[in-house]
Design a protein around this motif. Structure first.
Motif, PDB file in Angstrom:
ATOM      1  N   ASN A 115       0.818  -1.214   0.000  1.00  0.00           N
ATOM      2  CA  ASN A 115       0.000   0.000   0.000  1.00  0.00           C
ATOM      3  C   ASN A 115       0.855   1.269   0.000  1.00  0.00           C
ATOM      4  O   ASN A 115       0.335   2.371   0.012  1.00  0.00           O
ATOM      5  CB  ASN A 115      -0.925   0.019   1.218  1.00  0.00           C
ATOM      6  CG  ASN A 115      -0.158   0.112   2.529  1.00  0.00           C
ATOM      7  OD1 ASN A 115       0.978  -0.331   2.614  1.00  0.00           O
ATOM      8  ND2 ASN A 115      -0.761   0.675   3.545  1.00  0.00           N
ATOM      9  N   PHE A 121       3.749  -3.166  -5.175  1.00  0.00           N
ATOM     10  CA  PHE A 121       2.341  -3.399  -5.516  1.00  0.00           C
ATOM     11  C   PHE A 121       2.220  -4.109  -6.858  1.00  0.00           C
ATOM     12  O   PHE A 121       1.473  -5.082  -7.007  1.00  0.00           O
ATOM     13  CB  PHE A 121       1.589  -2.066  -5.562  1.00  0.00           C
ATOM     14  CG  PHE A 121       0.119  -2.215  -5.862  1.00  0.00           C
ATOM     15  CD1 PHE A 121      -0.806  -2.316  -4.843  1.00  0.00           C
ATOM     16  CD2 PHE A 121      -0.333  -2.265  -7.168  1.00  0.00           C
ATOM     17  CE1 PHE A 121      -2.158  -2.469  -5.113  1.00  0.00           C
ATOM     18  CE2 PHE A 121      -1.684  -2.410  -7.457  1.00  0.00           C
ATOM     19  CZ  PHE A 121      -2.600  -2.514  -6.422  1.00  0.00           C
ATOM     20  N   ILE A 163      -6.946 -17.524  -2.514  1.00  0.00           N
ATOM     21  CA  ILE A 163      -7.277 -17.000  -1.185  1.00  0.00           C
ATOM     22  C   ILE A 163      -6.805 -17.965  -0.103  1.00  0.00           C
ATOM     23  O   ILE A 163      -6.216 -17.565   0.902  1.00  0.00           O
ATOM     24  CB  ILE A 163      -8.801 -16.775  -1.062  1.00  0.00           C
ATOM     25  CG1 ILE A 163      -9.234 -15.595  -1.935  1.00  0.00           C
ATOM     26  CG2 ILE A 163      -9.204 -16.544   0.392  1.00  0.00           C
ATOM     27  CD1 ILE A 163     -10.740 -15.403  -2.013  1.00  0.00           C
ATOM     28  N   GLY A 167      -4.165 -17.493   2.896  1.00  0.00           N
ATOM     29  CA  GLY A 167      -4.644 -17.649   4.262  1.00  0.00           C
ATOM     30  C   GLY A 167      -3.851 -18.691   5.034  1.00  0.00           C
ATOM     31  O   GLY A 167      -3.474 -18.475   6.190  1.00  0.00           O
TER      32      GLY A 167
ATOM     33  N   ARG B 101      -5.684   1.281   1.581  1.00  0.00           N
ATOM     34  CA  ARG B 101      -5.499  -0.156   1.344  1.00  0.00           C
ATOM     35  C   ARG B 101      -4.612  -0.800   2.407  1.00  0.00           C
ATOM     36  O   ARG B 101      -3.604  -1.451   2.096  1.00  0.00           O
ATOM     37  CB  ARG B 101      -4.898  -0.374  -0.049  1.00  0.00           C
ATOM     38  CG  ARG B 101      -5.792   0.175  -1.139  1.00  0.00           C
ATOM     39  CD  ARG B 101      -7.118  -0.585  -1.189  1.00  0.00           C
ATOM     40  NE  ARG B 101      -7.000  -1.845  -1.844  1.00  0.00           N
ATOM     41  CZ  ARG B 101      -7.082  -2.001  -3.166  1.00  0.00           C
ATOM     42  NH1 ARG B 101      -7.289  -0.971  -3.926  1.00  0.00           N
ATOM     43  NH2 ARG B 101      -6.977  -3.195  -3.702  1.00  0.00           N
ATOM     44  N   ARG B 102      -4.999  -0.621   3.652  1.00  0.00           N
ATOM     45  CA  ARG B 102      -4.155  -1.109   4.740  1.00  0.00           C
ATOM     46  C   ARG B 102      -4.397  -2.560   5.090  1.00  0.00           C
ATOM     47  O   ARG B 102      -3.685  -3.141   5.903  1.00  0.00           O
ATOM     48  CB  ARG B 102      -4.379  -0.244   5.984  1.00  0.00           C
ATOM     49  CG  ARG B 102      -3.959   1.191   5.806  1.00  0.00           C
ATOM     50  CD  ARG B 102      -4.425   2.020   6.969  1.00  0.00           C
ATOM     51  NE  ARG B 102      -5.882   2.018   7.062  1.00  0.00           N
ATOM     52  CZ  ARG B 102      -6.574   2.622   8.005  1.00  0.00           C
ATOM     53  NH1 ARG B 102      -5.942   3.295   8.950  1.00  0.00           N
ATOM     54  NH2 ARG B 102      -7.876   2.577   8.015  1.00  0.00           N
ATOM     55  N   GLY B 167      -7.088 -14.930   4.244  1.00  0.00           N
ATOM     56  CA  GLY B 167      -6.708 -14.849   2.842  1.00  0.00           C
ATOM     57  C   GLY B 167      -7.372 -13.684   2.120  1.00  0.00           C
ATOM     58  O   GLY B 167      -6.734 -12.959   1.364  1.00  0.00           O
ATOM     59  N   VAL B 168      -8.642 -13.504   2.394  1.00  0.00           N
ATOM     60  CA  VAL B 168      -9.384 -12.418   1.741  1.00  0.00           C
ATOM     61  C   VAL B 168      -8.769 -11.064   2.075  1.00  0.00           C
ATOM     62  O   VAL B 168      -8.629 -10.189   1.219  1.00  0.00           O
ATOM     63  CB  VAL B 168     -10.863 -12.470   2.185  1.00  0.00           C
ATOM     64  CG1 VAL B 168     -11.507 -11.112   2.043  1.00  0.00           C
ATOM     65  CG2 VAL B 168     -11.611 -13.500   1.355  1.00  0.00           C
ATOM     66  N   VAL B 170      -5.676 -10.395   2.868  1.00  0.00           N
ATOM     67  CA  VAL B 170      -4.389 -10.196   2.201  1.00  0.00           C
ATOM     68  C   VAL B 170      -4.602  -9.815   0.743  1.00  0.00           C
ATOM     69  O   VAL B 170      -4.004  -8.866   0.232  1.00  0.00           O
ATOM     70  CB  VAL B 170      -3.525 -11.476   2.275  1.00  0.00           C
ATOM     71  CG1 VAL B 170      -2.271 -11.330   1.432  1.00  0.00           C
ATOM     72  CG2 VAL B 170      -3.158 -11.789   3.709  1.00  0.00           C
ATOM     73  N   ILE B 171      -5.489 -10.545   0.097  1.00  0.00           N
ATOM     74  CA  ILE B 171      -5.663 -10.366  -1.339  1.00  0.00           C
ATOM     75  C   ILE B 171      -6.343  -9.049  -1.668  1.00  0.00           C
ATOM     76  O   ILE B 171      -5.985  -8.381  -2.637  1.00  0.00           O
ATOM     77  CB  ILE B 171      -6.462 -11.549  -1.906  1.00  0.00           C
ATOM     78  CG1 ILE B 171      -5.566 -12.776  -1.852  1.00  0.00           C
ATOM     79  CG2 ILE B 171      -6.903 -11.273  -3.318  1.00  0.00           C
ATOM     80  CD1 ILE B 171      -6.299 -14.052  -2.044  1.00  0.00           C
ATOM     81  N   ALA B 173      -5.883  -6.418  -0.521  1.00  0.00           N
ATOM     82  CA  ALA B 173      -4.920  -5.307  -0.451  1.00  0.00           C
ATOM     83  C   ALA B 173      -4.267  -5.052  -1.806  1.00  0.00           C
ATOM     84  O   ALA B 173      -3.786  -3.951  -2.061  1.00  0.00           O
ATOM     85  CB  ALA B 173      -3.856  -5.607   0.597  1.00  0.00           C
ATOM     86  N   THR B 174      -4.257  -6.043  -2.679  1.00  0.00           N
ATOM     87  CA  THR B 174      -3.617  -5.823  -3.980  1.00  0.00           C
ATOM     88  C   THR B 174      -4.585  -6.020  -5.139  1.00  0.00           C
ATOM     89  O   THR B 174      -4.346  -5.509  -6.225  1.00  0.00           O
ATOM     90  CB  THR B 174      -2.436  -6.791  -4.193  1.00  0.00           C
ATOM     91  OG1 THR B 174      -2.877  -8.128  -4.060  1.00  0.00           O
ATOM     92  CG2 THR B 174      -1.335  -6.520  -3.182  1.00  0.00           C
ATOM     93  N   ASN B 175      -5.637  -6.772  -4.926  1.00  0.00           N
ATOM     94  CA  ASN B 175      -6.586  -7.033  -6.002  1.00  0.00           C
ATOM     95  C   ASN B 175      -7.793  -6.115  -5.841  1.00  0.00           C
ATOM     96  O   ASN B 175      -8.532  -6.211  -4.880  1.00  0.00           O
ATOM     97  CB  ASN B 175      -7.038  -8.490  -5.964  1.00  0.00           C
ATOM     98  CG  ASN B 175      -7.904  -8.815  -7.156  1.00  0.00           C
ATOM     99  OD1 ASN B 175      -8.618  -7.964  -7.678  1.00  0.00           O
ATOM    100  ND2 ASN B 175      -7.844 -10.051  -7.589  1.00  0.00           N
ATOM    101  N   HIS B 180     -13.928 -10.660  -8.886  1.00  0.00           N
ATOM    102  CA  HIS B 180     -13.152 -11.858  -8.608  1.00  0.00           C
ATOM    103  C   HIS B 180     -13.285 -12.280  -7.157  1.00  0.00           C
ATOM    104  O   HIS B 180     -13.486 -13.444  -6.837  1.00  0.00           O
ATOM    105  CB  HIS B 180     -11.673 -11.609  -8.921  1.00  0.00           C
ATOM    106  CG  HIS B 180     -11.255 -12.186 -10.228  1.00  0.00           C
ATOM    107  ND1 HIS B 180     -10.227 -11.685 -10.982  1.00  0.00           N
ATOM    108  CD2 HIS B 180     -11.740 -13.244 -10.924  1.00  0.00           C
ATOM    109  CE1 HIS B 180     -10.102 -12.390 -12.069  1.00  0.00           C
ATOM    110  NE2 HIS B 180     -11.002 -13.326 -12.079  1.00  0.00           N
ATOM    111  N   LEU B 181     -13.146 -11.308  -6.280  1.00  0.00           N
ATOM    112  CA  LEU B 181     -13.218 -11.615  -4.855  1.00  0.00           C
ATOM    113  C   LEU B 181     -14.613 -12.117  -4.485  1.00  0.00           C
ATOM    114  O   LEU B 181     -14.754 -13.101  -3.753  1.00  0.00           O
ATOM    115  CB  LEU B 181     -12.859 -10.382  -4.033  1.00  0.00           C
ATOM    116  CG  LEU B 181     -11.375 -10.001  -4.083  1.00  0.00           C
ATOM    117  CD1 LEU B 181     -11.145  -8.596  -3.554  1.00  0.00           C
ATOM    118  CD2 LEU B 181     -10.564 -10.995  -3.261  1.00  0.00           C
ATOM    119  N   SER B 183     -16.808 -13.485  -6.407  1.00  0.00           N
ATOM    120  CA  SER B 183     -17.149 -14.775  -7.013  1.00  0.00           C
ATOM    121  C   SER B 183     -16.611 -15.926  -6.166  1.00  0.00           C
ATOM    122  O   SER B 183     -17.211 -16.999  -6.097  1.00  0.00           O
ATOM    123  CB  SER B 183     -16.594 -14.854  -8.432  1.00  0.00           C
ATOM    124  OG  SER B 183     -15.205 -15.090  -8.414  1.00  0.00           O
ATOM    125  N   ALA B 184     -15.492 -15.690  -5.499  1.00  0.00           N
ATOM    126  CA  ALA B 184     -14.918 -16.736  -4.655  1.00  0.00           C
ATOM    127  C   ALA B 184     -15.794 -17.018  -3.440  1.00  0.00           C
ATOM    128  O   ALA B 184     -15.704 -18.094  -2.834  1.00  0.00           O
ATOM    129  CB  ALA B 184     -13.514 -16.350  -4.213  1.00  0.00           C
TER     130      ALA B 184
END
Lengths: 192, 192
Positions: A115, A121, A163, A167, B101-102, B167-168, B170-171, B173-175, B180-181, B183-184
């Motif tokens: 970030n 990034f 994911i 995780g 985006r922390r 996992g969500v 972490v992801i 933060a960059t996606n 996409h998120l 849909s998972a």
DNA sequence: TGTGTTTTGTAATAATCGATACAAAACTAC
DNA sequence: GTAGTTTTGTATCGATTATTACAAAACACA
């Protein structure tokens, strides 16, 4: 016709990677690096550039080895589910077996800097796209062979798996209960 | 019978939390803190102790607010799947909506320090146990009402969910691809 | 045995790190 | 108004930060 280097450049990079991996970017000092790499500061700067450049180089070397491992696992002639289980189990095992419990260098870097550092990034985003596409390809292979239901969205399942990759790496850094982590594998695989 | 404080202690803690959350422990300087909290160093040390103590206090305040949010969501009179979807969707949304985006302060702290700071390690382990038990309780509620198959292991599913929570975060933060998120989420819920 | 080139070790740069000494300032209670 | 107490601002502490100047050392080639 010049004085030759006393140290191995690749070995030094590996040492740098280990230190950054354990302590993070901000938590690592040049002094930490020179001590671990067994070189002195001028050699470090002349060979690898400044701290940030060395960090990025180390991170990319890490990702390459990660990709190599994954590429090999994915190309094996085994059931898709078995490959996925192997990938996740290996992530868990390697994290738990690491005496320093460093987790995943990429995850650590994302949560520390993505970030605030546009270059990091971008690397993180590229990494995600790469891994997701490899996983999607694997899923599609499973669909072609009938191991995975054909009506499921491969990209969606790849995102889901990604994911869980992330995780698992975070959690294995604090949870040493292998049984808990392994039991979750069944739930992960049941979604595929 | 003394000079009163010019600043609000709770507000200052909140500011400190914001800075640590964004820049991490090692990446945050006392100067960063005093600037953001609008106090000077002696007041900071007199009120909150040293840097590490302030960090731990800020982290625990963060966890308390997190627990409060979760406790409330879990206690709602809604289908269990809907609650879980709400929890995950809110994690995604709040991460994507954060202009800085922390990600998750707890995840960031785990990946930065849990392998080097025993106090942080303990907090992280406690946090995991707490969240997993709340999730297991929720699953059991779903089993009692018939929403979740009774033959499934609630603790196992809780571990699985906890992995995906992490996992969500972490992801996200960059996606920035919300689709996409999201849909998972279907894949995650299909495992329950 | 020089000569040229590059690495090495030492030592130092300015800047910033976390933390504090000290005195002036600001309040309460009497 | 005065005494007592605590916070505030300033200024500074020694230590460490990332980075580099400089000269001695070590090699290849002639």
């Amino acid at each position: 016709m010049a004085r030759p280097k006393k140290f191995d450049e690749a070995a030094g990079l590996q040492k740098a990677m280990d230190v950054f991996w354990k302590k993070g970017y901000a938590g690592t000092s040049i002094s930490d690096l020179t001590t671990s790499m067994e070189i002195n500061a001028p050699s470090l700067y002349a060979t690898y550039g400044d701290k940030h450049k060395l960090f990025v180089t180390a991170l990319q070397a890490y990702l390459q080895s990660q990709y190599e491992w994954m590429r090999q696992a994915v190309s094996e002639q085994k059931p898709v589910r078995e490959i996925i289980r192997y990938l996740l189990a290996t992530l868990i095992d390697s994290t738990l077996e690491d005496p320093e419990r460093r987790g995943c260098f990429m995850v650590n870097t994302i949560t520390e800097m993505a970030n605030q550092d546009t270059q990091v990034f971008r690397i993180a985003a590229d990494n995600e796209n790469h891994i997701r596409s490899v996983l999607a390809e694997l899923i599609r292979k499973g669909q072609a062979s009938g191991e995975v239901a054909a009506d499921k969205d491969a990209d969606m399942l790849a995102s889901f798996l990604y994911i869980n990759f992330m995780g698992v790496r975070v959690i294995a850094a604090t949870n040493s209960d292998k049984k808990h982590l392994y039991s979750a594998l069944d739930a992960i695989l049941s979604a595929i």
